[in-house]
Design an enzyme around this catalytic site. Sequence first.
Site, PDB file in Angstrom:
ATOM      1  N   CYS A  71       0.839  -1.212   0.000  1.00  0.00           N
ATOM      2  CA  CYS A  71       0.000   0.000   0.000  1.00  0.00           C
ATOM      3  C   CYS A  71       0.872   1.261   0.000  1.00  0.00           C
ATOM      4  O   CYS A  71       1.855   1.350   0.736  1.00  0.00           O
ATOM      5  CB  CYS A  71      -0.919  -0.016   1.215  1.00  0.00           C
ATOM      6  SG  CYS A  71      -2.047   1.397   1.221  1.00  0.00           S
ATOM      7  N   CYS A  75       0.115   5.087   6.900  1.00  0.00           N
ATOM      8  CA  CYS A  75      -0.541   4.881   8.202  1.00  0.00           C
ATOM      9  C   CYS A  75       0.456   4.229   9.175  1.00  0.00           C
ATOM     10  O   CYS A  75       0.930   3.109   8.913  1.00  0.00           O
ATOM     11  CB  CYS A  75      -1.779   4.012   8.038  1.00  0.00           C
ATOM     12  SG  CYS A  75      -2.856   4.600   6.703  1.00  0.00           S
ATOM     13  N   CYS A  78       0.332   0.466  10.290  1.00  0.00           N
ATOM     14  CA  CYS A  78      -0.103  -0.581   9.351  1.00  0.00           C
ATOM     15  C   CYS A  78       1.018  -1.450   8.777  1.00  0.00           C
ATOM     16  O   CYS A  78       1.932  -0.964   8.112  1.00  0.00           O
ATOM     17  CB  CYS A  78      -0.899   0.039   8.206  1.00  0.00           C
ATOM     18  SG  CYS A  78      -1.626  -1.250   7.158  1.00  0.00           S
ATOM     19  N   CYS A 115     -16.227  -9.668   5.712  1.00  0.00           N
ATOM     20  CA  CYS A 115     -15.658  -8.358   5.382  1.00  0.00           C
ATOM     21  C   CYS A 115     -14.394  -8.520   4.541  1.00  0.00           C
ATOM     22  O   CYS A 115     -13.445  -9.191   4.955  1.00  0.00           O
ATOM     23  CB  CYS A 115     -15.343  -7.602   6.666  1.00  0.00           C
ATOM     24  SG  CYS A 115     -14.632  -5.984   6.334  1.00  0.00           S
ATOM     25  N   CYS A 146     -19.429  -6.828   3.728  1.00  0.00           N
ATOM     26  CA  CYS A 146     -18.771  -5.567   4.078  1.00  0.00           C
ATOM     27  C   CYS A 146     -17.482  -5.495   3.267  1.00  0.00           C
ATOM     28  O   CYS A 146     -16.867  -6.531   2.981  1.00  0.00           O
ATOM     29  CB  CYS A 146     -18.464  -5.534   5.575  1.00  0.00           C
ATOM     30  SG  CYS A 146     -17.657  -4.004   6.106  1.00  0.00           S
ATOM     31  N   CYS A 206     -19.707   1.368   8.486  1.00  0.00           N
ATOM     32  CA  CYS A 206     -18.914   0.727   9.543  1.00  0.00           C
ATOM     33  C   CYS A 206     -17.713   1.635   9.747  1.00  0.00           C
ATOM     34  O   CYS A 206     -16.881   1.769   8.841  1.00  0.00           O
ATOM     35  CB  CYS A 206     -18.475  -0.666   9.091  1.00  0.00           C
ATOM     36  SG  CYS A 206     -17.314  -1.454  10.225  1.00  0.00           S
ATOM     37  N   ARG A 278     -17.915  -3.202  17.837  1.00  0.00           N
ATOM     38  CA  ARG A 278     -17.094  -4.406  17.603  1.00  0.00           C
ATOM     39  C   ARG A 278     -15.760  -4.325  18.320  1.00  0.00           C
ATOM     40  O   ARG A 278     -14.981  -3.381  18.109  1.00  0.00           O
ATOM     41  CB  ARG A 278     -16.862  -4.614  16.101  1.00  0.00           C
ATOM     42  CG  ARG A 278     -16.100  -5.914  15.808  1.00  0.00           C
ATOM     43  CD  ARG A 278     -16.024  -6.235  14.314  1.00  0.00           C
ATOM     44  NE  ARG A 278     -17.338  -6.217  13.739  1.00  0.00           N
ATOM     45  CZ  ARG A 278     -17.721  -5.404  12.748  1.00  0.00           C
ATOM     46  NH1 ARG A 278     -16.860  -4.572  12.216  1.00  0.00           N
ATOM     47  NH2 ARG A 278     -18.941  -5.443  12.294  1.00  0.00           N
TER      48      ARG A 278
END
Length: 335
Positions: A71, A75, A78, A115, A146, A206, A278
Amino acid sequence: MSSHPIAFHAAANKVAAVAAANEVWPVADVAALFALPFNDLLWRAQQVHREHFDANEIELATLLSIKTGGCPEDCGYCPQAARYDTGVTAQKMLPVEEVVLAAQAAKDAGATRFCMGAAWRSPKDRDLDAVEEMVKAVKALGMETCATLGMLQEAQAERLKDAGLDFYNHNLDTAPEFYGDVITTRDYQDRLDTLGHVRHAGLKVCCGGIVGMGESRMQRAGLIAQLANLNPYPESVPVNHLVAVEGTPLADAEALDPLEFVRTIAVARITMPKARVRLSAGRRQLGEGVQALCYLAGANSIFYGDKLLVTGNPEVEDDQALLARLGMRGKKALS
Ligand code: SAM
Ligand code: DTB
Ligand code: SF4
């Protein structure tokens, strides 16, 4: 708009008044909840929880990384960011058949929601062709669907809605004041814009965040206030505990008091009474006692399956055993 200064100020004040009226949860009120004695906070959260849900029922949602690693974003938490040396290598998108097999296995194990996550800044239109196929096939199994694919344009959200997607996950991650310490390659407003597009397309939202990244309590309250003041607030709120991954800038983040994590769950429950809150990443590290406290605080959904996206999650058998010990049962499937 009139250029008359008095009319202008009247209009500006009206906008400010509307903004204040929309702010259902001022940060100070959220911070006051965090400051309650622990038992008082959990008592309030339990009361709110029982008003809206069966307190012994839990949603089981299974995650699958459909496009792992590589990616371009930065972040700080991550493991899938290409720029950090975490041992995660970039892979191609999974074939649709493999995704369907994983969804069927999740359903057989008792999950009702599936998801699909991709390590993208935002999907390309051609990526969405394959995702649409996945959504249709998973939906045909009778599961809730999701996806979490990064930033979306409105037309992309509409495509996903038309394919039958139920929820889109896109997190605010933290309070606006702390955000720039964690991510620089996209800003808070980008995230709010994507959430607006998702809502506008008629998808359910979400949206949650991560705690334990070195933020202050006030910043945890700031995250919850942001979520609770979305109008309407999200249907699902994932509260992740940072999984500190070697090679990421947050690998050595100072450990958070686990009871502060439980408080965050309780405050999310009180401020977003009808949301599925969650208990998300970090359950392995939190241990069973703290997880049980999270359920008492109003968490009624977990990620269920041996893996999150690339890091570990409790084994399915261990989750089943813990839920049985607590007298809790999974939410019933749609079909
Ligand atoms: N790439 C897309 C994006 O960022 O929107 C979708 C996938 S991304 C992995 C989804 C969310 O997972 C992030 O927003 C973050 O809240 C959470 N996450 C990622 N790494 C994490 C970690 N190490 N610990 C806890 N939560 C994490
Ligand atoms: C969310 O809030 N947490 C999930 C899901 N949405 C996509 C992801 C957690 C990722 C944890 C680290 C990893 O395995 O990559
Ligand atoms: Fe990329 Fe999402 Fe990871 Fe950020 S959280 S680096 S956008 S995969």
